[in-house]
Design a protein around this motif. Sequence first.
Motif, PDB file in Angstrom:
ATOM      1  N   VAL A  48       0.855  -1.201   0.000  1.00  0.00           N
ATOM      2  CA  VAL A  48       0.000   0.000   0.000  1.00  0.00           C
ATOM      3  C   VAL A  48       0.894   1.255   0.000  1.00  0.00           C
ATOM      4  O   VAL A  48       0.611   2.242  -0.695  1.00  0.00           O
ATOM      5  N   PHE A  49       1.986   1.177   0.753  1.00  0.00           N
ATOM      6  CA  PHE A  49       2.958   2.277   0.760  1.00  0.00           C
ATOM      7  C   PHE A  49       3.471   2.541  -0.663  1.00  0.00           C
ATOM      8  O   PHE A  49       3.506   3.692  -1.122  1.00  0.00           O
ATOM      9  N   VAL A  50       3.818   1.485  -1.381  1.00  0.00           N
ATOM     10  CA  VAL A  50       4.323   1.657  -2.753  1.00  0.00           C
ATOM     11  C   VAL A  50       3.204   2.169  -3.663  1.00  0.00           C
ATOM     12  O   VAL A  50       3.432   3.059  -4.496  1.00  0.00           O
ATOM     13  N   PHE A  51       2.000   1.629  -3.472  1.00  0.00           N
ATOM     14  CA  PHE A  51       0.859   2.068  -4.290  1.00  0.00           C
ATOM     15  C   PHE A  51       0.702   3.596  -4.215  1.00  0.00           C
ATOM     16  O   PHE A  51       0.457   4.256  -5.226  1.00  0.00           O
ATOM     17  N   TYR A  52       0.840   4.154  -3.023  1.00  0.00           N
ATOM     18  CA  TYR A  52       0.625   5.595  -2.851  1.00  0.00           C
ATOM     19  C   TYR A  52       1.783   6.442  -3.377  1.00  0.00           C
ATOM     20  O   TYR A  52       1.746   7.659  -3.290  1.00  0.00           O
ATOM     21  N   HIS A  53       2.779   5.808  -3.967  1.00  0.00           N
ATOM     22  CA  HIS A  53       3.778   6.578  -4.716  1.00  0.00           C
ATOM     23  C   HIS A  53       3.157   7.098  -6.020  1.00  0.00           C
ATOM     24  O   HIS A  53       3.573   8.113  -6.559  1.00  0.00           O
ATOM     25  N   PHE A  54       2.190   6.331  -6.518  1.00  0.00           N
ATOM     26  CA  PHE A  54       1.639   6.620  -7.844  1.00  0.00           C
ATOM     27  C   PHE A  54       0.208   7.138  -7.774  1.00  0.00           C
ATOM     28  O   PHE A  54      -0.477   7.237  -8.789  1.00  0.00           O
ATOM     29  N   ASP A  55      -0.241   7.417  -6.597  1.00  0.00           N
ATOM     30  CA  ASP A  55      -1.591   7.929  -6.375  1.00  0.00           C
ATOM     31  C   ASP A  55      -1.453   8.858  -5.168  1.00  0.00           C
ATOM     32  O   ASP A  55      -1.053   8.401  -4.090  1.00  0.00           O
ATOM     33  N   ARG A  56      -1.762  10.125  -5.353  1.00  0.00           N
ATOM     34  CA  ARG A  56      -1.469  11.065  -4.262  1.00  0.00           C
ATOM     35  C   ARG A  56      -2.204  10.671  -2.977  1.00  0.00           C
ATOM     36  O   ARG A  56      -3.437  10.602  -2.965  1.00  0.00           O
ATOM     37  N   PRO A  57      -1.443  10.408  -1.899  1.00  0.00           N
ATOM     38  CA  PRO A  57      -2.106  10.059  -0.635  1.00  0.00           C
ATOM     39  C   PRO A  57      -2.650  11.305   0.040  1.00  0.00           C
ATOM     40  O   PRO A  57      -2.196  12.413  -0.250  1.00  0.00           O
ATOM     41  N   PRO A  58      -3.594  11.157   0.978  1.00  0.00           N
ATOM     42  CA  PRO A  58      -4.025  12.334   1.746  1.00  0.00           C
ATOM     43  C   PRO A  58      -2.862  12.823   2.615  1.00  0.00           C
ATOM     44  O   PRO A  58      -2.033  12.012   3.036  1.00  0.00           O
ATOM     45  N   MET A  59      -2.842  14.133   2.892  1.00  0.00           N
ATOM     46  CA  MET A  59      -1.791  14.632   3.790  1.00  0.00           C
ATOM     47  C   MET A  59      -2.018  14.073   5.189  1.00  0.00           C
ATOM     48  O   MET A  59      -1.105  13.708   5.901  1.00  0.00           O
ATOM     49  N   ILE A  60      -3.311  14.078   5.590  1.00  0.00           N
ATOM     50  CA  ILE A  60      -3.709  13.566   6.906  1.00  0.00           C
ATOM     51  C   ILE A  60      -4.657  12.404   6.644  1.00  0.00           C
ATOM     52  O   ILE A  60      -5.636  12.558   5.921  1.00  0.00           O
ATOM     53  N   TRP A  61      -4.378  11.239   7.244  1.00  0.00           N
ATOM     54  CA  TRP A  61      -5.171  10.047   6.929  1.00  0.00           C
ATOM     55  C   TRP A  61      -6.543  10.066   7.593  1.00  0.00           C
ATOM     56  O   TRP A  61      -7.486   9.469   7.076  1.00  0.00           O
TER      57      TRP A  61
END
Lengths: 555, 49
Positions: free
Chosen positions: A292-305
Amino acid sequence: MTPLDWSVLAIYLVGIVAFGIWSGRGSTKIDDFFLAGREMRWWAVGLSVMATQISAITFVGTTGQAYTDGMRFLVFYFGLPFAMVILCVTLVPFFYRAGVFTAYQYLEQRFDARTRTLTSLLFQLQRGMAVGVTLYAPSLVLSVILGWSEQATILLMGGSTVAYVMYGGNKSVIWTDVVQMAIIWFGIFLCLGVAVWQLPAEFGFGDALALAQAQGRLDVIDTSTSLTQPYTLWGGLIGGLFLMLSYFGCDQSQVQRYLAGATLGQSRLSLLFNAFLKVPMQFIILLTGVLVFVFYHFDRPPMIWNSVDQARLEEQAPPDRLHDVQQRFTRAHEQREAAAREYARGRAAGASPEAYVAAEREVLAARADAVALLQEVKGDAKRYNDTNYIFPTYIVSKLPKGFAGLVIAVIFAAAMSTLAGEFNSLATATMIDFYKRFVRNDGGDVHEMRVSRLMTVGWGAFACVIALQAGRLGSAIEVVNRFGSYFYGSILGVFALAVLTRRANGAGAFFGLFVGMASVALVANFTAVHFLWYNVVGAVSVFVSGLLISALRRG
Amino acid sequence: MEPRPVRREDVAGDETVPIFGTWRGIYAAVIVCALLVMGAVALFQGTRW
């Protein structure tokens, strides 16, 4: 969540309560109610043992931890297989042959009533408060994710679990655990598969692992001999061994599961089943968090979860500062994505991950800015932690239709299976170690079943009250959990005195328990030793002091 | 005072261990398997992906 997701979740909730009630039918005596008639097969008990241990927070917390810190938490479980073998050889035969309902009941046979009463009381105090946290923590996360109130998730989760445990007792607990464990396994593999499938087309599984490795997310084994460092190999093997011996050998919520085995062999096999599967299972859960960590390299994660906090930040922060923070975070994310692609392309030719690692540092710094701004807005200087929201956010926002509902059901399943085992074991300890021991022992089956059910409802209600007040009771709960860590290993020391030597007597066990708790309190308050070692300190102190006191009292 | 719980006797079949034959065999298998899993984890960590 789509209507399909909501339907999947609703079907799970209704189905599990109905199944729990159906599978627990026919309980007419407390032997049925608390020990499932002592006729369960090893695979059912083994799955129940596993389900009781894996709480919702284990599921969402460890995936979140893998996202932020990597897989080092895995060593926590390294002592488990060895603990299971030791328990099969030592404690399990004693419990089985003694014909007891609770582990503490055995201590009266071996020592005296006060040792039994004290250990059972300590278990009920600590587990009673802990079950409130077991209910509160996932309810809080799910309330944010599903947009419900905390009260609604607490009452839904607590109430539906009490409904079937109250009716069918341990039989319902074990059979629903079997179903819930199947759902949890399915959910884990589903998440792992989806996380790999959602990587960009040009990225393979090996590329994802290479990126995670460059960021230290695949580091598990740390051979440091420091006692203060968390999750070292030795901490996991030795501290973890003692922790697992305490949990599976002296905690009624687990002991009660395998006392339901049809024979001694079935009880042993249920523990060995866990010895084989637990570490690989935890590895897969942590690996999912890493992917999931790697996935969010290519999809902008929220700043605050935590989406509630994120919304608060957007509403209340000064617009110019919020804009700056958002700009920095977006830029950092884009740079990290570019650096990750660059590294993945060049790694076969020996490219250095330096730029990619630096880009990750910038993402962390940008997020730290956002967290600092949020804390300013909230007027809260406490250390901010939204790790538990990472995985549920991923589930709800990124999983295909229908799957999200299923994985949210997995979180409910993980929480309910733990709660069910705990409600049932707390009711057993109260009924057997207090009510039948000190109040009334000749009430007959109908009376005892009625009281047992009332106690189950009582503990369920208590858990709901603690969970509903948990926001306000925060520090009190921490104190109770801390207190729990003081006596967990110490109780193991008492059981070690019971089965490993004939020289120990009641006085040694009873007063040794206080020496053990005091030793752990000293270590916890005056040293920086990591908590995994507390159980070693407690167990060894009780064993040594218990033998000395026994010798003195005998003389 | 409650009556002493009824002792449970070991029953025939307790010593029948699926696949591994004996209790000693399955305990050894658990320990070997645990060591292999740890070895595999170390290999996973040490492999340059």
